[in-house]
Design an enzyme around this catalytic site. Structure first.
Site, mmCIF file in Angstrom:
data_model
loop_
_atom_site.group_PDB
_atom_site.id
_atom_site.type_symbol
_atom_site.label_atom_id
_atom_site.label_comp_id
_atom_site.label_asym_id
_atom_site.label_seq_id
_atom_site.Cartn_x
_atom_site.Cartn_y
_atom_site.Cartn_z
ATOM 1 N N ASP A 57 0.726 -1.028 0.111
ATOM 2 C CA ASP A 57 0.027 0.326 -0.315
ATOM 3 C C ASP A 57 0.878 1.194 0.330
ATOM 4 O O ASP A 57 2.112 1.313 0.119
ATOM 5 C CB ASP A 57 -0.795 0.004 1.425
ATOM 6 C CG ASP A 57 -1.498 1.685 1.204
ATOM 7 O OD1 ASP A 57 -2.297 1.653 0.129
ATOM 8 O OD2 ASP A 57 -2.356 1.609 2.623
ATOM 9 N N LYS A 58 0.342 2.758 -0.259
ATOM 10 C CA LYS A 58 1.118 3.652 -0.592
ATOM 11 C C LYS A 58 0.686 4.549 0.924
ATOM 12 O O LYS A 58 1.551 4.664 1.287
ATOM 13 C CB LYS A 58 0.316 4.180 -1.642
ATOM 14 C CG LYS A 58 1.604 5.616 -1.521
ATOM 15 C CD LYS A 58 0.788 7.098 -2.869
ATOM 16 C CE LYS A 58 -0.290 7.056 -1.919
ATOM 17 N NZ LYS A 58 0.589 8.429 -0.903
ATOM 18 N N ASP A 82 -1.407 -1.232 6.043
ATOM 19 C CA ASP A 82 -1.888 -0.269 7.136
ATOM 20 C C ASP A 82 -3.356 -0.467 7.737
ATOM 21 O O ASP A 82 -3.842 -0.131 8.447
ATOM 22 C CB ASP A 82 -1.264 0.910 7.003
ATOM 23 C CG ASP A 82 -1.500 1.690 6.215
ATOM 24 O OD1 ASP A 82 -1.918 1.488 4.877
ATOM 25 O OD2 ASP A 82 -1.771 2.802 6.911
#
Length: 1125
Positions: free
Chosen positions: A380-381, A758
């Site tokens: 994920d970013k 996250d």
């Protein structure tokens, strides 16, 4: 119930009765049967249970049943305790959530109720900073027009606030408990699903239907912010909520070594059957030709007259005797080693994040060696690679650049500001402000005016900014720290404190931001590549002076555009374009989307380890690409960056076709829709086409295009192109698409995958990958709860894979190679002995030696090697990432390695049996007496075996510790201690039937001949191995052999510069309308002359309000003939 759900919808799908959640697998009643069923699904456990049943049959068993049942029960107990402990913590977590309290409207009054008792249709009251218990339809709130602010960090990892709107008809309910209790609206909506950004349904109330969308819904897992209270009706509860729908089912994950071991166990069982058949045939022949001469000496009930039946019984007897080729202690040892590796991860202080006091955690103990074989990382970013924090780093004003990027190599001291720990690395900008540079003042004035930020003053007089996007927060905070403080706003005014002087500006029009214009109010472009190339988000700042006549003419054009029905948006955009031209460029800002510490170095190191990193994010394309350049995943040196943005399958097909032509040349044909199955089979076989492509390529694809690319007729082409590219970034993707991409790579590349994220939107991806890693940061714990490993920062992934993962794989492979060697050497002695004992299934060793060999004599040394061994130091593992390659290629333990170990074991067993047999054939002791009896022969072989395997593990050990020395040489000493004890007169007097070898050890091991036999056997068994290894290290050194003498001299990667657009503004359309309409402003904060009292409770549009206030403003032009836009 206060509200209800459509009965027709209930017929289509069944809603959960309550809000209770279950993430546990067992309860008190189901634990034992379910856990035993799961354990006996493992081939080895079922195999040992079968052997135990055979050993209970006296006609075929020559070993006591306790030799199998004790270790089997031990294995089942250890695994059951571990599973019960894991499930206990799941129960504990579930109970903690289920027993939270909420205020629920019951029988006309608010009562505290546990979350698990909340049901669909209940009306709940939430207060500021409370977690949302279920998916709610927002009914009313403390804010004007039924607005409320929520934080969705648990869902998508974003900490900036989002706005939700109640329907006007329900917002009138306010806090009137009696009216809320009588609310009898019926909601008809979509069935439960995992789409976080979409909701469709309608509310039927008072003979009217009101459409519902995502803006009216508050999801479970959100937190209410900056809103005193709100009321909502439960739409979905418990497992039906979108948060739990995204959690998915927990998948049983097994490592590739586990799967290989299952195959090898079947092969070994086949080999065992073959040996049993050979010995059974030998027994039948021997019984037929020789056995008749000995039957007269047997008791009548023990006589087996049929030689074929004798061979049948002998077959099962040898199956029992030879079963130690795969002892159950193998699985006990594997579990202990994995547990030790997990504790090493938990205890690693170099993966401890002191700011959050967070340790790394191995949440599973069964996947450690898989960490050493990762080929693809899906990340994920937001919140994973980035901190979701924006910092104002540079700006250009009137052609002059201010600010320097911080570098630890250069001693640049920052300016420190009091608010928000703001830092800026350029003193000359402050000097320009102090000297009153008009352009500089105008620049920061524009930053303080052009935004959608909402100020909030706390009780202690502290001014807090509530921002819709972190970019805006960074710009307004920068203006504040440089002396231009945004104080307050109304729909018509903005108040700014400029260098200590309070100035109120009248707001005439707000040209809202959208993704097409990529502007808000005024925007221009000029030389932004300088900042963008450094990975900074850039915005141009410009202004224009308007006179009265032009403004009136333009405003009429805007009014006409708003009256259009067919092309209203296009006409408004044209009006905006008309006024947003002929600007005077004032400067540009450069904002850094702050990466987590060590991200660039980690990505560079993982790339050197041949690990491909794919970024799967819900952010827009510009933002994702900007982070790609910041992380050096994208560079200007790349041969090509393919951008796939087609809105239809045909467009995506064309774009993939062009990309493939560039990669392979125009002669390469493109697979049609009917040939994709053949293509996928090639990918399954591990096609090496990508190795023939030279150069660095990147692939950028958005969610719409990805949906088409994942269709059956395109997925093979998409996967082939993506796997060739060095970098893949998928933007605007849904949680389901993230999981689909991972599954695609898993299925058709047969590669070991790792997913790291996250937020709740990453859970599907985390559960789909072989390894799931959760980031335990400020963005919530949903991803952590679903993960296999967790830590606080992305940079720890480097150490988890290159150190812990590589060591775990190395140790497990070494352990397995040695274990199979050791047990084949131990067991096949029985096979050779069968040819010299009439194939009678008599054992070579004493049965106590057979029982204790794997449990006591050789267990601790192999555990020490499996837990502590290392081929190179942890620093070398980090400095030379190419050492990771053997794990990806599965070089250290595979089918060929297994056969080499088996061959080694067969050779050793041959030496162990035939050297003592040849010597004992015609041997006399020192006193002239014959010592070639069965018991002396058994003691000699057993002693030789213990010494040989101990010397062999000493040769295999690469990293010596005190524990290794104690365990190896201590095990040899333990063997002799137990041997002399069991062969003593005292223990024979107590247990005469169990310990028949009386005095044999003392008699045999005092003979010099015996020790010479042991020495000769050891030398013959070990010397070929020593010679082979010396030659191999000299002629064909491994990567580890080459790395040991080297010193670290790695060059640290740094952010590179590129000449490209740095535009990436994380802003959404619609906030301008909220501001100009005043819907998001409390009455107490409004300007006295705003006239909002009339507009707050009517349904007039924002443009009508704008028209009204502009009329008043235009009348004041006689005093000030120009206005700045």
């Amino acid at each position: 119930l206060s509200g209800g759900l459509s009965s027709s919808l209930n017929e289509e799908f069944c809603l959960d009765d309550n809000n209770r959640i279950h993430t546990s697998k067992y309860n008190v009643l189901t634990f034992l049967p379910i856990n035993l069923f799961e354990q006996f699904q493992r081939v080895a456990n079922a195999y040992f249970l079968f052997l135990l049943i055979l050993q209970l049959i006296p006609e075929i068993s020559s070993l006591s049943w306790f030799t199998t049942i004790v270790p089997l029960v031990l294995v089942l107990t250890i695994t059951a305790v571990k599973d019960a402990t894991d499930d206990y913590f799941r129960h504990k977590s579930d109970n903690q959530v289920n027993n939270r309290l909420s205020e629920v409207l019951i029988n006309g009054r608010l009562q505290s109720e546990k979350w698990m008792n909340v049901m669909a249709g209940d009306i709940i009251k939430l207060e500021n900073n409370q977690f949302v218990a279920a998916d709610l339809l927002l009914l009313s709130s403390s804010e004007p027009h039924g607005l409320c602010y929520i934080e969705t960090a648990e869902l998508d990892g974003e900490t900036n606030l989002k706005v939700r709107h109640a329907l006007p008809v329900t917002s009138e309910l306010g806090t009137d408990i009696s009216r809320l209790a009588k609310f009898d609206g019926v909601v008809a909506c979509e069935p439960p699903n995992n789409k976080l950004d979409k909701f469709t349904g309608d509310l039927s109330w008072k003979d009217n239907k009101y459409p519902l969308n995502n803006e009216k819904i508050i999801l479970r897992g959100c937190v209410l912010r900056n809103t005193s209270w709100c009321f909502g009706m439960v739409i979905f509860a418990g497992p039906d909520t979108k948060l739990m729908q995204n959690s998915g089912k927990t998948k049983f994950k097994r490592t590739s070594i586990d799967r290989l071991m299952n195959t090898l166990v079947l092969w070994i069982f086949g080999f065992l059957v073959c040996m049993g058949i050979i010995l059974a045939i030998g027994n039948s022949i021997w019984e037929h030709q020789v056995g008749d001469y000995f039957r007269a000496f047997l008791f009548q009930d023990e006589v087996v007259k049929n030689s074929i039946f004798s061979g049948f019984l002998t077959f099962w007897s040898y199956i029992i005797i030879l079963n130690t080729v795969v002892p159950i202690s193998l699985y006990v040892s594997v579990e202990v080693i994995r547990l030790g590796h997990s504790y090493f991860i938990n205890w690693d202080r170099k993966m401890y994040y002191s700011k959050k006091e967070t340790l790394a955690e191995a949440r599973t103990t069964t996947l450690n060696e898989e960490l050493g074989q990762i080929e693809y990382v899906f990340s994920d970013k937001t919140g994973t690679l980035t901190q979701n924090i924006m910092t104002f780093n540079k700006c250009s004003i009137n052609g002059k650049t201010y600010g320097k990027l911080f570098s630890p190599l250069k001693k640049i001291f920052p300016l420190l500001f009091s608010y928000n720990k703001f830092q800026f690395y350029d003193h000359s900008l402050v000097e320009s402000i102090k000297l009153g540079d008009p352009k500089v003042h105008e620049f920061f004035r524009l930053l303080a005016l052009c935004h959608t930020v909402m100020p909030e003053e706390k009780n202690e007089g502290k001014l807090i900014y509530q921002v819709q996007s972190p970019d805006e927060g960074a710009l307004v905070t920068a203006a504040r720290n440089f002396g231009f403080i945004f104080k307050s706003r109304t729909p018509e005014t903005i108040t700014v404190e400029e260098m200590g002087k309070v100035v109120t500006y009248q707001l005439l029009a707000f040209l809202d931001f959208n993704n097409i214009r990529k502007r808000m109010s005024v925007i221009g472009t000029n030389d932004t590549f300088e900042f963008g190339g450094e990975g900074l988000r850039t915005l141009a700042i410009a202004y224009r002076d308007l006179n009265e006549e032009y403004f009136k003419e333009w405003f009429k054009l805007l009014e006409e555009a708003n009256r259009e029905f067919d092309k209203r948006d296009e006409c408004i955009a044209a009006a905006y374009e008309e006024i947003e031209k002929d600007m005077m460029l004032l400067g540009a800002t450069a904002i850094e989307d702050k990466l987590q510490d060590g991200v660039i170095e980690t990505i560079a190191s993982l790339s050197l380890a041949n690990i491909k990193i794919w970024v799967l994010t819900g952010d827009k394309q510009e933002t994702a690409m900007n982070i790609g350049y910041s992380c050096n995943m994208l560079t200007d040196d790349m041969n090509e960056v393919f951008i796939i943005s087609g809105h239809s399958a045909a467009e995506v097909w064309e774009e993939l076709k062009k990309a493939k032509e560039i990669l392979f040349g125009r002669s390469t044909g493109f697979t049609n829709g009917y040939a994709f199955c053949e293509k996928l089979q090639e990918l399954k076989r591990g096609s090496t086409v990508e190795e023939s492509v030279t150069g660095d390529y990147a692939l950028i694809i958005n969610g719409h295009s990805l949906g088409h690319a994942l269709e059956a007729n395109l997925q093979s082409e998409f996967l082939e192109i993506a796997c060739i590219c060095k970098t893949v970034i998928c933007c605007r993707v849904t949680p389901l698409q993230k999981a689909q991409v991972v599954e695609l790579v898993k299925e058709y590349r047969k590669a070991v995958t790792l997913a790291i994220g996250d937020g709740a939107n990453d859970i599907s991806m985390i559960k789909s990958a072989h390894i799931g890693v959760g980031i335990s940061g400020q963005e919530g714990m949903q991803a952590v709860l679903a993960s296999d490993y967790s830590f606080a920062q992305f940079r720890y992934l480097q150490r988890l894979l290159l150190v812990h993962g590589r060591w775990s794989y190395f140790r497990m492979c070494k352990f397995l190679c040695y274990f199979f060697y050791k047990n084949f050497a131990f067991t096949l002695v029985h096979f050779w002995f069968g040819f010299f004992c009439g194939f009678s299934a008599q054992t070579v060793y004493d049965q106590w030696f057979i029982t204790l060999f794997n449990i006591v004599y050789t267990s601790l040394p192999i555990l020490a090697m499996g837990i502590f061994d290392q081929d190179v130091s942890e620093q070398n593992s980090m400095d030379y990432p190419n050492l990771y390659r053997p794990g990806q290629l599965n070089l250290l333990f595979n089918k060929s390695k297994f056969f080499i170990c088996i061959a080694h074991g067969v050779y050793t067993s041959f030496a162990l049996f035939f050297i003592p047999y040849g010597v004992f054939y015609n041997l006399a002791g020192e006193d002239g007496k014959h010592i070639a009896d069965y018991q002396s022969f058994a003691v000699t072989i057993a002693t030789s075996l213990v010494i040989v395997v101990s010397v062999q593990i000493a040769l295999d050990t690469s990293y010596w510790t005190v524990i290794n020395h104690v365990f190896i040489w201590g095990s040899v000493a333990t063997y002799f201690s137990i041997l002399f004890t069991m062969h003593s007169d005292g223990i024979f007097d107590v247990f005469p039937n169990q310990f028949p070898f009386v005095g044999n050890a003392r008699h045999s091991l005092t003979q010099k001949n015996i020790w010479l036999v042991i020495l000769l056997t050891t030398v013959v068994s070990v010397m070929p191995v020593i010679a082979f290894r010396f030659i191999k290290v000299d002629l064909y050194p491994t990567l580890s052999d080459q790395a040991r003498p080297l010193k670290s001299h790695r060059r640290q990667p740094r952010r590179t510069s590129s000449r490209r657009s740095g535009y990436a503004f994380a802003h959404q359309e619609g906030y301008g309308e909220l501001i100009t309409s005043g819907k998001n402003m409390r009455v107490k904060n409004l300007h006295p002359t705003s006239g909002l009292g009339k507009t707050m409770y009517n349904s007039t549009s924002w443009i009508e309000n704008l028209c009204k206030k502009t009329t008043d403003t235009v009348n004041s032009f006689s005093l000030d003939r120009t206005v700045k836009l």
